[in-house]
Design an enzyme around this catalytic site. Structure first.
Site, PDB file in Angstrom:
ATOM      1  CG  ASP A 132      29.410  46.370  45.675  1.00  0.00           C
ATOM      2  OD1 ASP A 132      28.971  45.802  46.827  1.00  0.00           O
ATOM      3  OD2 ASP A 132      28.628  47.252  45.387  1.00  0.00           O
ATOM      4  CD  GLN A 145      37.863  46.849  25.381  1.00  0.00           C
ATOM      5  OE1 GLN A 145      38.894  46.195  25.106  1.00  0.00           O
ATOM      6  NE2 GLN A 145      37.631  48.073  24.638  1.00  0.00           N
ATOM      7  CB  SER A 162      34.701  56.535  38.562  1.00  0.00           C
ATOM      8  OG  SER A 162      34.693  55.037  38.177  1.00  0.00           O
ATOM      9  CG  ASP A 195      41.170  56.767  25.819  1.00  0.00           C
ATOM     10  OD1 ASP A 195      41.735  57.094  24.951  1.00  0.00           O
ATOM     11  OD2 ASP A 195      41.102  57.390  26.941  1.00  0.00           O
ATOM     12  N   GLY A 196      38.692  53.078  24.152  1.00  0.00           N
ATOM     13  CA  GLY A 196      38.502  51.655  24.263  1.00  0.00           C
ATOM     14  C   GLY A 196      38.787  50.810  23.087  1.00  0.00           C
ATOM     15  CG  ASP A 231      40.115  48.852  34.705  1.00  0.00           C
ATOM     16  OD1 ASP A 231      39.866  48.061  33.927  1.00  0.00           O
ATOM     17  OD2 ASP A 231      40.007  50.008  34.696  1.00  0.00           O
ATOM     18  CB  ALA A 269      39.890  54.245  33.237  1.00  0.00           C
ATOM     19  CE1 TYR A 270      33.487  51.389  37.669  1.00  0.00           C
ATOM     20  CE2 TYR A 270      34.731  49.216  37.719  1.00  0.00           C
ATOM     21  CZ  TYR A 270      33.457  49.907  37.829  1.00  0.00           C
ATOM     22  OH  TYR A 270      32.595  49.555  38.672  1.00  0.00           O
TER      23      TYR A 270
END
Length: 293
Positions: free
Chosen positions: A176, A247, A192, A72-73, A147, A188-189
């Protein structure tokens, strides 16, 4: 096969499996009488390939279809390069999860042949533009398909910032950081971080706080056309970072503003006819199978 004549090929660097799959694709496309165009970075790893080569950003101008081989990246990077040209993109999975690259290497010739024959579905995935300003002057502009994340960078310290949505003040937060995710990035992120899974067809953004100082801070889902603004508090002692798709990034300073809004150009993502978003979730996230299966 009249529509897709010039096929761009992009591959993840540093993988022998990707190079093997690309060689297979080149042979297959040449046998079909089609014209393959290689991304210049992967072409360097394939001496003697004999195909046309161009920069990734130019592929949208000369290709009718772009096939991305990797994870996916790899597709995220291609999406940012190609969205403005409206060229359709097809993903072959040579990575791990593969929410976007959904064709397995073992079925590549069959599935690509079906797509070339017009047997596919089309999804439009929107991207977001992120603009960082310092003293009112732009210092960085980046784009994301998944994102945009405000985070402390190398310093493990909390960030204080203000959030505005459509010009309205929402809150001051100490945490954070914050994840601003599209529906594409919700698996994705943001997932999580405790965010919801959003169906790709939704026109929405989700804002997921990262370890907020108050337990009442929860993810917020807003209209996809909303303009978001983050103002880094002057009281911060650290210089946080804003990253897109993990990225590209810009280092921010206290007092900087980060504006996030939908990009006018969308990614045209192709899937084989049997593509099923919920099946992908079951496979990738380990959801329970249908009783009796």
């Amino acid at each position: 096969m009249d529509y897709f004549r010039n096929i761009g090929l992009i591959g993840r660097l540093g993988s022998k499996g990707v190079v093997d799959t690309l060689k297979q694709l080149i042979r297959f496309l040449n046998d079909q009488g089609l014209h393959a165009v290689l991304d210049e970075r992967i072409a360097e790893l394939m001496p003697g390939h004999g195909q046309q080569v161009c920069k990734q950003k130019m592929m949208g101008e000369i290709c009718d279809l772009v096939i991305v081989v990797g994870g996916d990246g790899s597709l995220l990077g291609a999406a940012r390069s190609l969205a403005q040209s409206h060229v359709p993109v097809l993903g072959v999975n040579r990575g791990n999860l593969g929410f976007l690259t959904d064709i397995a290497p073992a079925e590549i010739e069959q599935k690509v042949a079906e797509v070339l024959e017009g047997k596919y579905t089309v999804e439009s995935r929107f991207l977001i533009d992120v603009l960082v300003k310092r003293n009112g002057e732009p210092i960085g502009e980046i784009t994301a398909l998944n994102d945009c994340v405000l985070h402390p960078g190398k310093a493990a310290r909390m960030i204080e910032f203000e959030l505005y949505i459509e010009g309205q003040f929402v809150y001051t937060q100490r945490s954070d950081g914050l994840i601003v995710s599209t529906p594409t990035g919700s698996t994705a992120y943001a997932l999580s971080g405790g965010g919801p899974i959003m169906h790709p067809k939704l026109d929405a953004l989700v804002l997921v706080p990262m370890f907020p100082h108050t337990l009442s801070s929860r993810p917020i889902v807003v209209d996809g056309n909303s303009e978001l603004k983050l103002v880094i508090s002057e009281r911060n002692e650290t210089y946080p970072t804003v990253s897109c798709d993990g990225q590209n990034s810009v280092t921010c300073a206290p007092g900087d503003t980060i504006t996030i809004h939908k990009k006018p150009h969308k990614l045209k993502l192709l899937h084989p006819l049997n593509y099923d978003f919920y099946q992908t979730c079951r496979e990738k996230l380990g959801w329970g199978a249908k009783l009796g299966d």
